[in-house]
Design a protein around this motif. Structure first.
Motif, PDB file in Angstrom:
ATOM      1  N   ASP A 129      34.516  40.466  29.461  1.00 44.34           N
ATOM      2  CA  ASP A 129      35.426  41.466  30.393  1.00 44.34           C
ATOM      3  C   ASP A 129      36.663  41.725  30.094  1.00 44.34           C
ATOM      4  O   ASP A 129      36.894  42.998  30.479  1.00 44.34           O
ATOM      5  CB  ASP A 129      35.352  40.446  31.915  1.00 44.34           C
ATOM      6  CG  ASP A 129      33.826  40.199  32.526  1.00 44.34           C
ATOM      7  OD1 ASP A 129      33.061  40.619  32.184  1.00 44.34           O
ATOM      8  OD2 ASP A 129      33.893  39.168  33.090  1.00 44.34           O
ATOM      9  N   ARG A 132      36.252  44.414  27.402  1.00 43.61           N
ATOM     10  CA  ARG A 132      35.906  45.861  28.248  1.00 43.61           C
ATOM     11  C   ARG A 132      37.050  46.575  29.032  1.00 43.61           C
ATOM     12  O   ARG A 132      37.164  47.602  29.145  1.00 43.61           O
ATOM     13  CB  ARG A 132      34.588  45.335  29.263  1.00 43.61           C
ATOM     14  CG  ARG A 132      34.345  46.669  29.896  1.00 43.61           C
ATOM     15  CD  ARG A 132      32.671  46.197  30.726  1.00 43.61           C
ATOM     16  NE  ARG A 132      32.646  47.251  31.597  1.00 43.61           N
ATOM     17  CZ  ARG A 132      33.075  47.036  33.169  1.00 43.61           C
ATOM     18  NH1 ARG A 132      33.754  46.193  33.357  1.00 43.61           N
ATOM     19  NH2 ARG A 132      32.690  48.158  33.819  1.00 43.61           N
ATOM     20  N   MET A 133      37.758  45.351  29.894  1.00 45.07           N
ATOM     21  CA  MET A 133      39.008  46.173  30.268  1.00 45.07           C
ATOM     22  C   MET A 133      39.925  46.807  29.321  1.00 45.07           C
ATOM     23  O   MET A 133      40.475  47.788  29.807  1.00 45.07           O
ATOM     24  CB  MET A 133      39.912  44.791  30.784  1.00 45.07           C
ATOM     25  CG  MET A 133      41.189  45.232  31.832  1.00 45.07           C
ATOM     26  SD  MET A 133      41.784  43.732  32.588  1.00 45.07           S
ATOM     27  CE  MET A 133      42.420  42.886  31.163  1.00 45.07           C
ATOM     28  N   LYS A 136      38.544  50.148  27.967  1.00 49.01           N
ATOM     29  CA  LYS A 136      38.508  51.115  28.912  1.00 49.01           C
ATOM     30  C   LYS A 136      39.947  51.557  29.332  1.00 49.01           C
ATOM     31  O   LYS A 136      40.239  52.737  29.280  1.00 49.01           O
ATOM     32  CB  LYS A 136      38.042  50.631  30.231  1.00 49.01           C
ATOM     33  CG  LYS A 136      36.332  50.495  30.343  1.00 49.01           C
ATOM     34  CD  LYS A 136      35.984  50.511  31.824  1.00 49.01           C
ATOM     35  CE  LYS A 136      34.622  51.085  31.866  1.00 49.01           C
ATOM     36  NZ  LYS A 136      33.944  51.250  33.047  1.00 49.01           N
ATOM     37  N   TYR A 137      40.948  50.768  29.388  1.00 43.67           N
ATOM     38  CA  TYR A 137      42.409  51.302  29.537  1.00 43.67           C
ATOM     39  C   TYR A 137      42.787  52.129  28.389  1.00 43.67           C
ATOM     40  O   TYR A 137      43.433  52.984  28.452  1.00 43.67           O
ATOM     41  CB  TYR A 137      43.116  49.887  29.576  1.00 43.67           C
ATOM     42  CG  TYR A 137      44.645  50.274  29.606  1.00 43.67           C
ATOM     43  CD1 TYR A 137      45.349  50.849  30.531  1.00 43.67           C
ATOM     44  CD2 TYR A 137      45.720  49.994  28.406  1.00 43.67           C
ATOM     45  CE1 TYR A 137      46.753  51.207  30.734  1.00 43.67           C
ATOM     46  CE2 TYR A 137      46.851  50.289  28.534  1.00 43.67           C
ATOM     47  CZ  TYR A 137      47.344  50.762  29.357  1.00 43.67           C
ATOM     48  OH  TYR A 137      48.783  51.215  29.528  1.00 43.67           O
ATOM     49  N   TYR A 310      38.303  36.291  41.763  1.00 41.53           N
ATOM     50  CA  TYR A 310      37.376  37.103  42.410  1.00 41.53           C
ATOM     51  C   TYR A 310      36.837  36.686  43.749  1.00 41.53           C
ATOM     52  O   TYR A 310      36.759  37.727  44.597  1.00 41.53           O
ATOM     53  CB  TYR A 310      36.064  36.731  41.577  1.00 41.53           C
ATOM     54  CG  TYR A 310      35.968  37.717  40.360  1.00 41.53           C
ATOM     55  CD1 TYR A 310      35.249  38.896  40.232  1.00 41.53           C
ATOM     56  CD2 TYR A 310      36.580  37.375  39.389  1.00 41.53           C
ATOM     57  CE1 TYR A 310      35.111  39.748  38.916  1.00 41.53           C
ATOM     58  CE2 TYR A 310      36.813  38.238  38.021  1.00 41.53           C
ATOM     59  CZ  TYR A 310      35.790  39.343  38.058  1.00 41.53           C
ATOM     60  OH  TYR A 310      35.880  40.056  36.851  1.00 41.53           O
ATOM     61  N   ASP A 328      38.875  44.742  40.984  1.00 45.06           N
ATOM     62  CA  ASP A 328      37.840  45.790  40.518  1.00 45.06           C
ATOM     63  C   ASP A 328      38.494  46.761  39.833  1.00 45.06           C
ATOM     64  O   ASP A 328      37.894  46.967  38.590  1.00 45.06           O
ATOM     65  CB  ASP A 328      36.981  46.275  41.579  1.00 45.06           C
ATOM     66  CG  ASP A 328      36.026  45.266  42.282  1.00 45.06           C
ATOM     67  OD1 ASP A 328      35.928  44.266  41.686  1.00 45.06           O
ATOM     68  OD2 ASP A 328      35.507  45.498  43.518  1.00 45.06           O
ATOM     69  N   GLY A 329      39.454  47.229  40.249  1.00 41.17           N
ATOM     70  CA  GLY A 329      40.179  48.633  39.504  1.00 41.17           C
ATOM     71  C   GLY A 329      40.879  47.980  38.148  1.00 41.17           C
ATOM     72  O   GLY A 329      40.618  48.580  37.291  1.00 41.17           O
ATOM     73  N   ILE A 331      40.289  45.167  36.392  1.00 38.69           N
ATOM     74  CA  ILE A 331      39.190  44.946  35.298  1.00 38.69           C
ATOM     75  C   ILE A 331      38.210  45.629  34.853  1.00 38.69           C
ATOM     76  O   ILE A 331      37.679  46.011  33.790  1.00 38.69           O
ATOM     77  CB  ILE A 331      38.344  43.820  36.012  1.00 38.69           C
ATOM     78  CG1 ILE A 331      37.765  42.748  35.033  1.00 38.69           C
ATOM     79  CG2 ILE A 331      37.018  44.340  36.818  1.00 38.69           C
ATOM     80  CD1 ILE A 331      38.976  41.778  34.580  1.00 38.69           C
ATOM     81  N   ASN A 332      38.473  47.015  35.269  1.00 41.45           N
ATOM     82  CA  ASN A 332      38.029  48.175  34.948  1.00 41.45           C
ATOM     83  C   ASN A 332      38.473  49.332  34.233  1.00 41.45           C
ATOM     84  O   ASN A 332      38.470  50.230  33.992  1.00 41.45           O
ATOM     85  CB  ASN A 332      36.915  49.024  36.172  1.00 41.45           C
ATOM     86  CG  ASN A 332      35.546  48.485  36.518  1.00 41.45           C
ATOM     87  OD1 ASN A 332      34.790  48.266  35.739  1.00 41.45           O
ATOM     88  ND2 ASN A 332      35.490  47.844  37.689  1.00 41.45           N
ATOM     89  N   GLY A 333      39.943  48.496  34.109  1.00 41.89           N
ATOM     90  CA  GLY A 333      40.866  49.150  32.916  1.00 41.89           C
ATOM     91  C   GLY A 333      41.943  49.828  33.521  1.00 41.89           C
ATOM     92  O   GLY A 333      42.662  50.512  32.996  1.00 41.89           O
ATOM     93  N   ASN A 334      42.177  49.857  35.004  1.00 43.67           N
ATOM     94  CA  ASN A 334      43.266  50.439  35.581  1.00 43.67           C
ATOM     95  C   ASN A 334      44.557  49.367  35.457  1.00 43.67           C
ATOM     96  O   ASN A 334      44.969  48.968  36.451  1.00 43.67           O
ATOM     97  CB  ASN A 334      42.791  50.798  37.212  1.00 43.67           C
ATOM     98  CG  ASN A 334      42.062  51.813  37.250  1.00 43.67           C
ATOM     99  OD1 ASN A 334      41.878  52.741  36.200  1.00 43.67           O
ATOM    100  ND2 ASN A 334      40.701  51.876  38.139  1.00 43.67           N
TER     101      ASN A 334
END
Length: 357
Positions: A129, A132-133, A136-137, A310, A328-329, A331-334
């Motif tokens: 995870d 991936r974070m 994406k960043y 979480y 969520d934001g 861990i998704n690269g924000n």
């Protein structure tokens, strides 16, 4: 401040002349360094021009108001003065931060290593995870990522993954990510719905050039082995993967991502050089941190720096007491809002130490 900015302008003019000299262009290292300085100084010179214009506008507005000859002109001058006075403190703060001496390491590319810690399979999934974070960043920043080595977990994710990040001011942005990251969540394998805590360690190594670290290849043991994982027919049949051991320090680096043994050796040597460089840099950072009792750690691998919770949807950075309810934001690269806060604290500390103001 104007005196300091005048010095910046003089240096900018000097560097502008230097980077077009044939002997400088021929010296690649000096040319790159001067180009970086030129870019940093250019941003400051632009701020200087804004500062000069703003102070000039304030003086002009004060003169018109003091004269009081034309009511319409006086009203416009008052509006101009109000706007300028509102902008001036912000601009001064921006210039102060820009005048803080930059760490020469900050412009370097990096090797990022993520290792699963306590928590078994769940720790490996969490390491995946984090990978991936970060990718994406980096993608959002326009940086290039390149896989160097990986060891997959039995239920997904990675026991260990190493990747390279290339771009502008990469180390200066990612260096605060080094340390232990902790996750609290219900694993997919958990039948009772209990929250488990797992961890992964992130290392961010500034990429060392050959002139930064000289490695005597007589001190390096080279082992060749078959690659594992995706890679076509050559996997498990050709000894293309390379493991390098630096005997004096015991540091190990390996690469199996490339099909060519020669390319894998070059990549592994790059990782080894970065690890040796980081080892020396960590000593210096520790000395510096002891001197200034820095709040933001960027080199301690054992420090628990962040928790991803979480059930509550929150991310907490323990170094600066920052809590954000945007798991969520993030861990998704924000990640930028977290990094901005860390950089702000670090810059504020530097500003306190600075004798310039």
């Amino acid at each position: 401040m104007l005196e300091r900015l005048q010095y910046v302008k003089q240096r900018f003019d000097e560097v502008s002349d230097l980077i077009i000299q044939p002997d400088v262009i021929a010296d690649q290292r000096r040319y790159v360094e001067l180009n970086k300085e030129y870019k940093d100084l250019k941003a400051l010179v632009e701020k200087r021009e804004e500062y000069v214009l703003l102070t000039s506008n304030i003086d002009e507005a004060n003169e018109i108001i003091a004269d009081g000859g034309d009511d319409e002109m006086v009203e416009m001058a008052k509006m101009q003065l109000e706007e300028a006075k509102e902008r001036l403190p912000q601009l001064e703060e921006e210039i102060k931060y820009m005048l803080i001496p930059k760490d020469p390491e900050d412009a370097k590319n990096v090797m990022v290593e993520i290792r699963a810690g306590t928590g078994g399979d769940e720790a490996s999934i969490f390491a995946g995870d984090l990978y991936r974070m970060y990718t994406k960043y980096c993608e959002g920043k326009g940086w290039r990522t390149s896989l160097v080595d990986m060891n997959e977990g039995t239920s997904g994710g990675f026991k260990e993954i190493v990747f390279e990040v290339s771009g502008e001011d990469v180390y200066g942005t990612l260096k605060f990510e080094a340390g232990v990251h902790r996750v609290q969540r219900v694993p997919q394998t958990e039948t009772q719905g209990r929250v488990h805590t797992s961890a992964a360690t992130v290392m961010v190594l500034p990429e060392a050039e050959e002139f930064d670290v000289q490695i005597d290849m007589n001190d390096v043991r080279i082992d060749l082995f078959c690659s594992s994982g995706p890679g076509g027919q050559s996997v498990n049949t050709t000894k293309s993967a390379v493991r390098l051991t630096h005997v004096p320090t015991g540091l190990v680096a390996q690469c199996q991502d490339q099909k060519s043994q020669h390319k894998n050796k070059d990549k592994a040597l790059q990782v080894l050089r970065s690890r040796l460089y980081e080892m020396e840099l960590a000593k210096k950072q520790e000395e510096d941190a002891q001197k200034r009792n820095s709040q933001v750690s960027s080199g301690d691998r054992s420090a628990k720096i962040r928790t991803y919770n979480y059930p509550q949807g929150r991310v907490t950075d323990h170094r600066i007491g920052l809590t954000l309810y945007d798991l969520d934001g993030i861990i998704n690269g924000n990640l930028q809002k977290v990094i901005d806060e860390l950089q702000l604290v670090a810059n504020t500390e530097k500003l306190k130490e600075s004798e310039v103001f």
